[in-house]
Design an enzyme around this catalytic site. Structure first.
Site, PDB file in Angstrom:
ATOM      1  N   GLY A 113      27.052  37.781  53.315  1.00  0.00           N
ATOM      2  CA  GLY A 113      26.243  37.748  54.539  1.00  0.00           C
ATOM      3  C   GLY A 113      25.611  39.107  54.812  1.00  0.00           C
ATOM      4  CG  ASP A 159      41.069  47.834  43.658  1.00  0.00           C
ATOM      5  OD1 ASP A 159      40.561  48.273  44.713  1.00  0.00           O
ATOM      6  OD2 ASP A 159      42.283  47.658  43.510  1.00  0.00           O
ATOM      7  CB  CYS A 232      36.245  40.530  62.015  1.00  0.00           C
ATOM      8  SG  CYS A 232      37.141  39.855  60.617  1.00  0.00           S
TER       9      CYS A 232
HETATM   10  C1  LIG Z   1      35.679  40.810  55.372  1.00  0.00           C
HETATM   11  S1  LIG Z   1      35.469  40.211  53.763  1.00  0.00           S
HETATM   12  C2  LIG Z   1      33.840  40.777  53.384  1.00  0.00           C
HETATM   13  C3  LIG Z   1      32.749  39.965  54.002  1.00  0.00           C
HETATM   14  C4  LIG Z   1      31.365  40.369  53.494  1.00  0.00           C
HETATM   15  N1  LIG Z   1      31.103  41.783  53.740  1.00  0.00           N
HETATM   16  C5  LIG Z   1      30.252  39.550  54.100  1.00  0.00           C
HETATM   17  O1  LIG Z   1      29.576  40.010  55.025  1.00  0.00           O
HETATM   18  O2  LIG Z   1      30.028  38.413  53.640  1.00  0.00           O
HETATM   19  C6  LIG Z   1      36.443  41.308  52.809  1.00  0.00           C
HETATM   20  C7  LIG Z   1      36.266  41.162  51.297  1.00  0.00           C
HETATM   21  O3  LIG Z   1      37.016  42.217  50.679  1.00  0.00           O
HETATM   22  C8  LIG Z   1      37.406  41.775  49.407  1.00  0.00           C
HETATM   23  N2  LIG Z   1      38.444  42.716  48.926  1.00  0.00           N
HETATM   24  C9  LIG Z   1      39.757  42.781  49.260  1.00  0.00           C
HETATM   25  N3  LIG Z   1      40.354  43.815  48.642  1.00  0.00           N
HETATM   26  C10 LIG Z   1      39.387  44.433  47.902  1.00  0.00           C
HETATM   27  C11 LIG Z   1      39.379  45.565  47.025  1.00  0.00           C
HETATM   28  N4  LIG Z   1      40.483  46.286  46.812  1.00  0.00           N
HETATM   29  N5  LIG Z   1      38.222  45.901  46.403  1.00  0.00           N
HETATM   30  C12 LIG Z   1      37.084  45.178  46.624  1.00  0.00           C
HETATM   31  N6  LIG Z   1      37.040  44.090  47.443  1.00  0.00           N
HETATM   32  C13 LIG Z   1      38.170  43.729  48.067  1.00  0.00           C
HETATM   33  C14 LIG Z   1      37.840  40.344  49.665  1.00  0.00           C
HETATM   34  O4  LIG Z   1      37.804  39.590  48.469  1.00  0.00           O
HETATM   35  C15 LIG Z   1      36.796  39.885  50.688  1.00  0.00           C
HETATM   36  O5  LIG Z   1      35.745  39.206  50.053  1.00  0.00           O
END
Ligand SMILES: C[S@@+](CC[C@H](N)C(=O)[O-])C[C@H]1O[C@@H](n2cnc3c(N)ncnc32)[C@H](O)[C@@H]1O
Length: 304
Positions: A113, A159, A232
């Protein structure tokens, strides 16, 4: 105990906050300006008989009437003219305020998004590295980018804590968006079950990831560049404490969040911990302020 009760000491008009958290969230769409002007998207929705209201603070946002098709079920959405996005989740890209042609890192980007919003804000020019460590969620991001015509996005699956810039032949980003995984308390209006299974252990474990991703983003951004950190959730352990650690460990400072929505300043004390006084420049957006979900947004400038 309701986890939200923790915030009684810091939230203004706490009863209004609790009442707002219990009300369903208005459904919203963002106009995808890569493919349509606001007027064209509005005309397509009207022709479909979709009732909507414009949101004054952001002309590219419409809230949909309670009855009628959902944000992802309209022809306008199918053709990529609109994208179903929570109103408050459009704030971090607006605060990051990228310029066309820049190099931007979206560290935790899926399902896209905010990454596609960044592309629209940059007239779909420059490079947005949309990264996520979850391959399944990246498929959704790819699908969304294609539907919205966001060609400036390049997708990586790393990561973010140990992100390597080398594959792209450049050393630094102009800006970075750090929209981290969190305990999601602020999404309770959309997902009333979100607090089931809530625990302090989870808050602490996710805050470790948040700290490492934010520090990596500051390191990967050029001097004078901007990093926006967002969650959030309402938990200071995942918000001010995380930014406080970056301020102490990295060469960066906080800038005022400049948006037209009402918000409360970041907190500088929480359960015996004291944070950098500049954390007042961060924004806590509460559900009772603007009839939205909850969000935390902080804007950092890197270097002197
Ligand atoms: C709040 S969501 C992101 C929503 C996105 N920014 C959007 O607007 O659609 C957090 C994201 O962080 C990812 N995530 C979690 N740990 C992570 C890491 N160590 N490195 C990269 N991404 C990670 C998850 O898979 C998830 O998709």
């Amino acid at each position: 105990m309701d986890p939200l009760e923790r915030y009684r000491p810091i939230v203004d008009d706490f009863e209004a906050f609790l009442a707002a958290c219990r009300r369903p969230l208005p459904r919203a769409v963002r106009v995808n300006t890569i493919k349509a002007t606001v007027e064209r998207a509005a005309a397509v929705l009207e022709r479909e008989g979709v009732e909507f209201e414009r949101r004054g603070w952001n002309p590219q946002l419409f809230t949909l009437a309670e009855e009628g098709p959902g944000p992802g079920s309209t022809l306008a959405s199918f053709h990529g003219l609109t994208y179903g996005q929570e109103e408050v989740s459009t704030v971090p890209p607006l605060v990051l305020d990228p310029e066309p042609g820049e190099r931007v890192w979206d560290a935790c980007a899926a399902p896209g998004g905010k990454a596609t919003q960044l592309a629209a804000l940059m007239d779909d020019s420059g490079t947005i590295i949309a990264n996520d460590d979850n391959l399944g969620r990246l498929s959704a991001l790819r699908f969304n980018a294609e539907r919205l015509g966001a060609t400036a996005l390049a997708v990586t699956n790393q990561d973010a804590r140990n992100y390597s810039l080398n594959p792209f032949g450049f050393d630094e980003f102009d800006r970075a968006l750090v929209d981290v995984p969190c305990s999601c308390e602020g999404t309770i209006r959309k997902n009333p079950d979100t607090l089931e299974g809530w625990s302090m252990d989870h808050v602490h474990s996710v805050s470790g990831i948040q700290r490492d991703v934010l520090r990596r983003a500051v390191q990967a951004t050029r001097e004078g560049g901007t990093v926006v950190y967002s969650t959030c959730t309402f938990a200071p352990e995942e918000n001010e404490a995380v930014v406080n650690e970056a301020l102490a460990a990295e060469d960066c400072r906080l800038r005022e969040v400049d948006i037209e929505l009402e918000y409360a300043p970041g907190v500088t004390e929480w359960e015996g911990d004291e944070y950098d006084p500049s954390l007042e420049r961060a924004a806590r957006i509460y559900p009772h302020h603007n009839n939205t979900g909850g969000f935390f947004v902080a804007k950092l400038e890197v270097g002197a």
